[in-house]
Design a protein around this motif. Sequence first.
Motif, PDB file in Angstrom:
ATOM      1  N   LYS A   1       0.839  -1.132   0.119  1.00 52.89           N
ATOM      2  CA  LYS A   1       0.092   0.007   0.155  1.00 52.89           C
ATOM      3  C   LYS A   1       0.751   1.162  -0.088  1.00 52.89           C
ATOM      4  O   LYS A   1       1.916   1.390   0.649  1.00 52.89           O
ATOM      5  N   PHE A   2       0.471   2.085  -0.828  1.00 56.47           N
ATOM      6  CA  PHE A   2       1.169   3.427  -1.064  1.00 56.47           C
ATOM      7  C   PHE A   2       0.120   4.446  -0.740  1.00 56.47           C
ATOM      8  O   PHE A   2      -0.907   4.425  -1.267  1.00 56.47           O
ATOM      9  N   LEU A   3       0.778   5.511  -0.024  1.00 53.16           N
ATOM     10  CA  LEU A   3      -0.106   6.841  -0.040  1.00 53.16           C
ATOM     11  C   LEU A   3       0.186   7.465  -1.525  1.00 53.16           C
ATOM     12  O   LEU A   3       0.993   7.490  -2.220  1.00 53.16           O
ATOM     13  N   LYS A   4      -1.012   8.046  -1.993  1.00 57.92           N
ATOM     14  CA  LYS A   4      -1.040   8.630  -3.304  1.00 57.92           C
ATOM     15  C   LYS A   4      -0.054   9.869  -3.423  1.00 57.92           C
ATOM     16  O   LYS A   4       0.364   9.976  -4.400  1.00 57.92           O
ATOM     17  N   SER A   5      -0.030  10.342  -2.313  1.00 59.45           N
ATOM     18  CA  SER A   5       1.062  11.502  -2.084  1.00 59.45           C
ATOM     19  C   SER A   5       2.570  11.158  -2.392  1.00 59.45           C
ATOM     20  O   SER A   5       3.455  11.807  -2.640  1.00 59.45           O
ATOM     21  N   ALA A   6       2.790   9.739  -2.310  1.00 59.91           N
ATOM     22  CA  ALA A   6       4.236   9.232  -2.699  1.00 59.91           C
ATOM     23  C   ALA A   6       4.298   8.938  -4.026  1.00 59.91           C
ATOM     24  O   ALA A   6       5.406   8.579  -4.488  1.00 59.91           O
ATOM     25  N   LEU A   7       3.426   9.111  -4.818  1.00 60.64           N
ATOM     26  CA  LEU A   7       3.635   8.831  -6.279  1.00 60.64           C
ATOM     27  C   LEU A   7       4.164   9.918  -6.901  1.00 60.64           C
ATOM     28  O   LEU A   7       3.977  11.013  -6.860  1.00 60.64           O
ATOM     29  N   THR A   8       5.252   9.709  -7.801  1.00 58.50           N
ATOM     30  CA  THR A   8       6.027  10.896  -8.419  1.00 58.50           C
ATOM     31  C   THR A   8       5.605  10.987  -9.938  1.00 58.50           C
ATOM     32  O   THR A   8       5.915  11.823 -10.588  1.00 58.50           O
ATOM     33  N   ASP A   9       4.973   9.674 -10.464  1.00 57.25           N
ATOM     34  CA  ASP A   9       4.992   9.526 -11.781  1.00 57.25           C
ATOM     35  C   ASP A   9       3.911   8.530 -11.935  1.00 57.25           C
ATOM     36  O   ASP A   9       3.786   7.509 -11.573  1.00 57.25           O
ATOM     37  N   VAL A  10       2.941   8.675 -13.054  1.00 59.11           N
ATOM     38  CA  VAL A  10       2.028   7.568 -13.320  1.00 59.11           C
ATOM     39  C   VAL A  10       2.033   7.368 -14.900  1.00 59.11           C
ATOM     40  O   VAL A  10       1.928   8.439 -15.701  1.00 59.11           O
TER      41      VAL A  10
END
Length: 69
Positions: free
Chosen positions: A49-58
């Motif tokens: 599980k990751f917080l969406k705020s930890a995503l840097t690229d999609v």
Amino acid sequence: AKELKQMVDNVRRGDTVVTAGGIVGKVVKAPGAEDGEVLVEIADNVQVKFLKSALTDVRAKSQPADAKS
């Protein structure tokens, strides 16, 4: 910054994501925009599980990886 927020808010199952820590994985479960977490598969049968705020690229399912990667 607006583009990144929009991409993260619209993340879908099957998208490839990159986290702030450099982990690349495939989104397995992406609940609604109000939920701040996504479930990402980083290896066979390994889901985190990751917080969406930890995503840097999609990257969309059909979008190719950058030459830099």
